[in-house]
Design a protein around this motif. Structure first.
Motif, PDB file in Angstrom:
ATOM      1  N   ARG A   1       0.829  -1.211   0.000  1.00  0.00           N
ATOM      2  CA  ARG A   1       0.000   0.000   0.000  1.00  0.00           C
ATOM      3  C   ARG A   1       0.863   1.260   0.000  1.00  0.00           C
ATOM      4  O   ARG A   1       0.512   2.257  -0.629  1.00  0.00           O
ATOM      5  CB  ARG A   1      -0.955  -0.015   1.186  1.00  0.00           C
ATOM      6  N   TYR A   2       1.986   1.217   0.696  1.00  0.00           N
ATOM      7  CA  TYR A   2       2.915   2.343   0.699  1.00  0.00           C
ATOM      8  C   TYR A   2       3.388   2.652  -0.721  1.00  0.00           C
ATOM      9  O   TYR A   2       3.351   3.801  -1.165  1.00  0.00           O
ATOM     10  CB  TYR A   2       4.102   2.037   1.616  1.00  0.00           C
ATOM     11  N   PHE A   3       3.821   1.611  -1.446  1.00  0.00           N
ATOM     12  CA  PHE A   3       4.274   1.816  -2.823  1.00  0.00           C
ATOM     13  C   PHE A   3       3.145   2.328  -3.709  1.00  0.00           C
ATOM     14  O   PHE A   3       3.357   3.205  -4.555  1.00  0.00           O
ATOM     15  CB  PHE A   3       4.854   0.529  -3.407  1.00  0.00           C
ATOM     16  N   LEU A   4       1.942   1.799  -3.533  1.00  0.00           N
ATOM     17  CA  LEU A   4       0.803   2.266  -4.329  1.00  0.00           C
ATOM     18  C   LEU A   4       0.504   3.737  -4.061  1.00  0.00           C
ATOM     19  O   LEU A   4       0.311   4.517  -4.997  1.00  0.00           O
ATOM     20  CB  LEU A   4      -0.438   1.418  -4.041  1.00  0.00           C
TER      21      LEU A   4
ATOM     22  N   ARG B   1       2.477   6.082  -2.748  1.00  0.00           N
ATOM     23  CA  ARG B   1       3.575   6.929  -3.237  1.00  0.00           C
ATOM     24  C   ARG B   1       3.512   7.053  -4.763  1.00  0.00           C
ATOM     25  O   ARG B   1       3.789   8.111  -5.322  1.00  0.00           O
ATOM     26  CB  ARG B   1       4.928   6.342  -2.823  1.00  0.00           C
ATOM     27  N   GLY B   2       3.170   5.959  -5.428  1.00  0.00           N
ATOM     28  CA  GLY B   2       3.054   5.991  -6.884  1.00  0.00           C
ATOM     29  C   GLY B   2       1.969   6.934  -7.354  1.00  0.00           C
ATOM     30  O   GLY B   2       2.161   7.715  -8.283  1.00  0.00           O
ATOM     31  N   VAL B   3       0.825   6.888  -6.685  1.00  0.00           N
ATOM     32  CA  VAL B   3      -0.277   7.791  -7.036  1.00  0.00           C
ATOM     33  C   VAL B   3       0.145   9.233  -6.802  1.00  0.00           C
ATOM     34  O   VAL B   3      -0.106  10.112  -7.632  1.00  0.00           O
ATOM     35  CB  VAL B   3      -1.548   7.445  -6.224  1.00  0.00           C
ATOM     36  N   PHE B   4       0.797   9.482  -5.685  1.00  0.00           N
ATOM     37  CA  PHE B   4       1.258  10.835  -5.363  1.00  0.00           C
ATOM     38  C   PHE B   4       2.223  11.360  -6.427  1.00  0.00           C
ATOM     39  O   PHE B   4       2.178  12.527  -6.794  1.00  0.00           O
ATOM     40  CB  PHE B   4       1.920  10.843  -3.984  1.00  0.00           C
ATOM     41  N   ASN B   5       3.111  10.510  -6.939  1.00  0.00           N
ATOM     42  CA  ASN B   5       4.125  10.923  -7.905  1.00  0.00           C
ATOM     43  C   ASN B   5       3.668  10.827  -9.361  1.00  0.00           C
ATOM     44  O   ASN B   5       4.383  11.278 -10.249  1.00  0.00           O
ATOM     45  CB  ASN B   5       5.396  10.074  -7.749  1.00  0.00           C
ATOM     46  N   SER B   6       2.519  10.244  -9.622  1.00  0.00           N
ATOM     47  CA  SER B   6       2.151   9.915 -10.998  1.00  0.00           C
ATOM     48  C   SER B   6       2.006  11.127 -11.919  1.00  0.00           C
ATOM     49  O   SER B   6       2.277  11.021 -13.114  1.00  0.00           O
ATOM     50  CB  SER B   6       0.872   9.081 -11.028  1.00  0.00           C
ATOM     51  N   SER B   7       1.608  12.262 -11.399  1.00  0.00           N
ATOM     52  CA  SER B   7       1.422  13.400 -12.288  1.00  0.00           C
ATOM     53  C   SER B   7       2.706  14.189 -12.515  1.00  0.00           C
ATOM     54  O   SER B   7       2.958  14.667 -13.614  1.00  0.00           O
ATOM     55  CB  SER B   7       0.332  14.329 -11.752  1.00  0.00           C
ATOM     56  N   SER B   8       3.529  14.311 -11.494  1.00  0.00           N
ATOM     57  CA  SER B   8       4.710  15.156 -11.638  1.00  0.00           C
ATOM     58  C   SER B   8       6.000  14.384 -11.890  1.00  0.00           C
ATOM     59  O   SER B   8       6.923  14.908 -12.499  1.00  0.00           O
ATOM     60  CB  SER B   8       4.874  16.025 -10.391  1.00  0.00           C
ATOM     61  N   ARG B   9       6.080  13.156 -11.436  1.00  0.00           N
ATOM     62  CA  ARG B   9       7.311  12.366 -11.565  1.00  0.00           C
ATOM     63  C   ARG B   9       6.952  10.961 -12.026  1.00  0.00           C
ATOM     64  O   ARG B   9       7.076   9.995 -11.288  1.00  0.00           O
ATOM     65  CB  ARG B   9       8.037  12.336 -10.221  1.00  0.00           C
TER      66      ARG B   9
ATOM     67  N   GLN C   1       8.264   3.044 -11.223  1.00  0.00           N
ATOM     68  CA  GLN C   1       9.068   2.140 -10.395  1.00  0.00           C
ATOM     69  C   GLN C   1       8.328   1.764  -9.109  1.00  0.00           C
ATOM     70  O   GLN C   1       8.383   0.618  -8.674  1.00  0.00           O
ATOM     71  CB  GLN C   1      10.420   2.772 -10.069  1.00  0.00           C
ATOM     72  N   LEU C   2       7.617   2.711  -8.511  1.00  0.00           N
ATOM     73  CA  LEU C   2       6.868   2.420  -7.292  1.00  0.00           C
ATOM     74  C   LEU C   2       5.741   1.426  -7.549  1.00  0.00           C
ATOM     75  O   LEU C   2       5.519   0.502  -6.755  1.00  0.00           O
ATOM     76  CB  LEU C   2       6.312   3.718  -6.693  1.00  0.00           C
ATOM     77  N   PHE C   3       5.027   1.585  -8.671  1.00  0.00           N
ATOM     78  CA  PHE C   3       3.971   0.637  -9.010  1.00  0.00           C
ATOM     79  C   PHE C   3       4.553  -0.739  -9.329  1.00  0.00           C
ATOM     80  O   PHE C   3       3.967  -1.766  -8.983  1.00  0.00           O
ATOM     81  CB  PHE C   3       3.123   1.137 -10.176  1.00  0.00           C
ATOM     82  N   LEU C   4       5.692  -0.756  -9.968  1.00  0.00           N
ATOM     83  CA  LEU C   4       6.357  -2.022 -10.259  1.00  0.00           C
ATOM     84  C   LEU C   4       6.772  -2.715  -8.957  1.00  0.00           C
ATOM     85  O   LEU C   4       6.580  -3.931  -8.799  1.00  0.00           O
ATOM     86  CB  LEU C   4       7.571  -1.777 -11.148  1.00  0.00           C
TER      87      LEU C   4
END
Length: 72
Positions: free
Chosen positions: A5-8, A10-18, A24-27
Motif C-alpha cells: 500500500r505504501y508503494f501504491l 507513493r506511486g499515485v502521489f508521484n504519478s502526475s509530476s514524476r 518504479q513504485l507501481f512495479l
C-alpha cells in the motif's frame, strides 16, 4: 500488505509530476503483491503501471516487467 500500500500510495502521489518514479513504485508494489499472494494489490499496481508505462520499460529489468504483466 503495508509495504504494498505504501508503494501504491507513493506511486499515485508521484504519478502526475514524476511519472518515471511512479512507474518504479507501481512495479515494486506489483512484485511485492505477487510475492506475498496479495493478488488484489498486484493487479491494481499492474493496471496503473501499464497505464503509465505505455509499453516501454524505461530501463527496468525484463523480469520485473514480466511479473507485473502476469498479474494483470
Amino acid at each position: 500488505m503495508a509495504r504494498i500500500r505504501y508503494f501504491l500510495e507513493r506511486g499515485v502521489f508521484n504519478s502526475s509530476s514524476r511519472s518515471l518514479d511512479a512507474i518504479q513504485l507501481f512495479l515494486n508494489a506489483c512484485e511485492l503483491g505477487n510475492q506475498s499472494s496479495e493478488d488484489y494489490y498486484a493487479v491494481d499496481a499492474a493496471y496503473i503501471w501499464g497505464l503509465l508505462n505505455s509499453g516501454e520499460t524505461y530501463g527496468m529489468e525484463f523480469e520485473s516487467a514480466r511479473l507485473c504483466r502476469k498479474a494483470s
